[in-house]
Design a protein around this motif. Structure first.
Motif, mmCIF file in Angstrom:
data_model
loop_
_atom_site.group_PDB
_atom_site.id
_atom_site.type_symbol
_atom_site.label_atom_id
_atom_site.label_comp_id
_atom_site.label_asym_id
_atom_site.label_seq_id
_atom_site.Cartn_x
_atom_site.Cartn_y
_atom_site.Cartn_z
ATOM 1 N N ARG A 158 0.693 -1.200 -0.156
ATOM 2 C CA ARG A 158 -0.076 0.035 -0.173
ATOM 3 C C ARG A 158 0.791 1.296 0.101
ATOM 4 N NH1 ARG A 158 -3.205 -1.032 3.948
ATOM 5 N NH2 ARG A 158 -4.849 -2.187 2.783
ATOM 6 N N LEU A 161 2.156 1.628 -3.639
ATOM 7 C CA LEU A 161 1.089 1.770 -4.840
ATOM 8 C C LEU A 161 1.707 2.766 -5.687
ATOM 9 C CD1 LEU A 161 -2.350 0.970 -3.366
ATOM 10 C CD2 LEU A 161 -1.033 -0.161 -5.439
ATOM 11 N N HIS A 162 1.944 4.213 -5.162
ATOM 12 C CA HIS A 162 2.068 5.200 -6.113
ATOM 13 C C HIS A 162 3.526 5.670 -6.134
ATOM 14 C CE1 HIS A 162 -2.240 5.518 -6.328
ATOM 15 N NE2 HIS A 162 -2.367 5.539 -4.644
ATOM 16 N N ALA A 166 3.797 1.925 -9.471
ATOM 17 C CA ALA A 166 2.955 2.513 -10.217
ATOM 18 C C ALA A 166 3.542 3.170 -11.208
ATOM 19 C CB ALA A 166 2.253 3.673 -9.286
ATOM 20 N N ASN A 169 -1.403 5.402 -14.675
ATOM 21 C CA ASN A 169 -2.299 4.647 -14.116
ATOM 22 C C ASN A 169 -2.316 3.149 -14.144
ATOM 23 O OD1 ASN A 169 -2.209 4.633 -17.015
ATOM 24 N ND2 ASN A 169 -4.446 4.589 -17.245
ATOM 25 N N LEU A 171 -0.468 -0.447 -12.345
ATOM 26 C CA LEU A 171 0.271 -1.132 -11.244
ATOM 27 C C LEU A 171 0.683 -2.230 -11.539
ATOM 28 C CD1 LEU A 171 -2.400 -0.520 -8.361
ATOM 29 C CD2 LEU A 171 -0.538 1.207 -8.596
ATOM 30 N N LEU A 350 -0.817 -7.105 -5.304
ATOM 31 C CA LEU A 350 -0.883 -5.747 -5.504
ATOM 32 C C LEU A 350 -2.274 -5.302 -6.018
ATOM 33 C CD1 LEU A 350 1.199 -3.212 -5.602
ATOM 34 C CD2 LEU A 350 1.428 -3.829 -7.813
ATOM 35 N N LEU A 351 -2.651 -5.749 -6.949
ATOM 36 C CA LEU A 351 -4.036 -5.479 -7.682
ATOM 37 C C LEU A 351 -5.182 -5.676 -6.548
ATOM 38 C CD1 LEU A 351 -3.266 -6.670 -11.325
ATOM 39 C CD2 LEU A 351 -3.464 -4.187 -10.486
ATOM 40 N N HIS A 354 -5.094 -3.206 -3.971
ATOM 41 C CA HIS A 354 -5.752 -1.756 -4.849
ATOM 42 C C HIS A 354 -7.035 -1.666 -5.021
ATOM 43 C CE1 HIS A 354 -6.041 1.475 -7.470
ATOM 44 N NE2 HIS A 354 -6.442 0.696 -8.459
ATOM 45 N N GLU A 357 -9.112 -1.311 -1.562
ATOM 46 C CA GLU A 357 -9.020 0.087 -1.335
ATOM 47 C C GLU A 357 -10.076 1.030 -2.254
ATOM 48 O OE1 GLU A 357 -5.175 1.929 -1.665
ATOM 49 O OE2 GLU A 357 -4.801 1.488 0.575
ATOM 50 N N LYS A 358 -10.072 0.750 -3.599
ATOM 51 C CA LYS A 358 -10.918 1.320 -4.210
ATOM 52 C C LYS A 358 -12.427 1.105 -3.960
ATOM 53 C CE LYS A 358 -12.431 1.613 -9.116
ATOM 54 N NZ LYS A 358 -11.821 1.070 -10.908
ATOM 55 N N GLU A 390 -10.933 -7.469 -10.770
ATOM 56 C CA GLU A 390 -11.474 -6.395 -9.967
ATOM 57 C C GLU A 390 -12.993 -6.740 -9.683
ATOM 58 O OE1 GLU A 390 -12.574 -1.558 -10.966
ATOM 59 O OE2 GLU A 390 -11.278 -2.668 -12.382
#
Length: 490
Positions: A158, A161-162, A166, A169, A171, A350-351, A354, A357-358, A390
């Motif tokens: 986490r 991530l950025h 990253a 856009n 990851l 990782l995804l 993410h 969180e989304k 997702e």
């Protein structure tokens, strides 16, 4: 009793190899023991520190424990429920309130099992009854460390991530995707046409957007169109626009996607589905960078970078006569191949984190994925790739009743037992006859071996079962290198 000062280690402790997890782990393998009995504290410390990968600190009550937990990271806190100043229950409550990343194991006497159960409901991961069985203690600690290691990895991911993983856009921690990132960086500052090929759900549009965003020269908009979703009769108008009265419903002038993308990027998704007549017109625009609106005579010149994408092999479509060869070479100046998710499994945690969180509920933190659920995510084939992952995490966030995503929250497809037979892999970069011959040979060999097993290697009876001649059976046994004697021994 004053607490023993935390000892500094010259290097971060780590789990034994059998207990480690892939990826970076932020926390040291450090355990805090909170108990008002000095004898109990020291005995447990000596026992646990027989493992050279563990470091154990001691405190005498809950208040000291809370101070230690806020000063430095611990993997586990082993706490008694009955302590002065701040007891075990209050300590658990404070740890949960502060969202400290630590596993809590409580110790209690036989007469206080109800309290231990209540502590578990409040957030403790396990409990031990006194007198403590040392072998059971080792097992409980090992299990807590394994689970904590996954949470630690998620926390580390986490934070990165950025940063490290990253790219605009996108990851990924996959070396193959990092090669794609490098290629994007190289092509971004040019006007070169790019072709992206990859299975459905691999993130082709995200890569196209990354190319556009990484380009300092592209000041215009990013305009996308799915060529497969637009009817053939409307595609020309969508791409090039139309003048008033060009056709019955053309009540006014309309700009097309090429014109809207002037100075920017036009993304042609599913370009392999462009009809043959439109392929010729598209080729002309790519060559001359000018076009006329439908029903118009004015030549409009544009400065547009074109990025095309397809989930099929354009090269194979050219061979099949379904796509113009000259258009293929015009689009295929720089080609980017996106690997499917099952070939980059290191990206799944990782995804998944993410997406957790989304899809976190407003005002709540992201849900944690249990080790059992993560194991399922890592072992599933993901035919729908990132898009399917997702959707799975979104579903899990909705169906989970607490802060954890468990196996039962995942879609049935992901949790279903894997089939024993390997699914057929369709490779559109190779011709159908080549792949059919391989599949036929593979099936023929398996069929023959099964028949030989049934007949215990008898050529005549095998010929009768298969409908082939004895000579054909003998030839195929030689062709596939089958040892008949193995079946005679059955």
């Amino acid at each position: 009793m004053p607490r023993t000062p935390p000892t500094e280690s010259s290097s971060p402790s780590s789990l034994p190899a059998s207990q480690s997890v892939s990826g970076p782990v932020r926390l040291k393998r450090r355990i805090l023991i909170a108990d008002d009995s000095n004898t109990t504290r020291v005995q447990l410390q000596k026992l646990l520190e027989t493992d050279p990968n563990l470091s154990v600190d001691l405190v005498s009550d809950g208040r000291e424990a809370l101070a230690a937990l806020t000063e430095r990271p611990y993997s586990i806190v082993l706490t008694d429920l009955k302590m002065p100043r701040l007891d075990g229950m209050q300590l658990i409550e404070e740890v949960q309130k502060l969202r400290l990343p630590v596993a809590i194991i409580v110790t209690t006497g036989y007469g206080s099992i109800d309290e231990a159960v209540r502590a578990m409901r409040m957030g403790a991961t396990d409990f031990l009854t006194k007198p403590i069985d040392l072998d059971h203690l080792r097992l409980v600690v090992a299990r807590a460390l394994r689970e904590r290691a996954l949470h630690d990895e998620v926390a580390s991911l986490r934070e990165q991530l950025h940063d490290r993983y990253a790219f605009h856009n996108i990851l990924s921690k996959s070396p193959r995707m990092h090669e794609v990132f490098e290629l994007i960086g190289n092509v971004a500052q040019t006007t070169t046409t790019v072709l992206i090929e990859g299975e459905t759900g691999t993130g082709k549009e995200q890569v196209a957007r990354a190319i556009h965003e990484a380009s300092s020269a592209r000041t215009g908009a990013f305009i996308a169109i799915n060529c497969a979703a637009v009817p053939e009769t409307l595609l020309e108008s969508e791409l090039f626009g139309h003048e008033k009265g060009a056709f019955t419903s053309a009540v006014g002038q309309r700009k097309g996607r090429f014109e809207l993308a002037d100075g920017g990027t036009l993304f042609l998704d599913e370009v392999g589905d462009v009809p043959a007549p439109m392929q010729a017109k598209l080729l002309r625009v790519l060559q001359e960078r000018r076009f006329e609106r439908v029903g118009g005579a004015e030549s409009i010149e544009v400065d547009v970078r074109v990025i095309a994408a397809t989930n099929r092999s354009l090269q194979q479509l050219v061979k099949d006569g379904k796509f113009r060869e000259d258009l293929y070479y015009r689009l295929n100046v720089v080609k980017i191949d996106l690997p499917p998710l099952h070939e980059r499994t290191e990206d799944i945690p990782l995804l998944a984190m993410h997406f957790a969180e989304k899809y976190a509920r407003p005002g709540s933190g992201p849900k944690q994925i249990t080790p059992e659920a993560m194991e399922i995510l890592l072992s599933y084939h993901w035919p729908g790739n990132i898009r399917e992952l997702e959707n799975a995490i979104e579903r899990a966030c909705v169906t989970s009743r607490d802060d954890l995503i468990r196996p039962e929250n995942l879609p049935p497809d992901a949790t279903a037992p894997a089939k024993t037979n390997v699914p057929l892999q369709v490779d559109l970069s190779r011709s159908l006859p080549d792949q059919l011959s391989e599949l036929t040979a593979s099936f023929e060999e398996r069929y023959l071996r099964k028949a030989l097993k049934k007949t215990r290697g008898h050529i005549g009876r095998t010929a009768h079962i298969t409908g082939l001649s004895r000579r054909s059976i003998s030839d195929k046994i030689t062709q596939y290198g089958i040892d008949k004697s193995l079946f005679k021994q059955d």
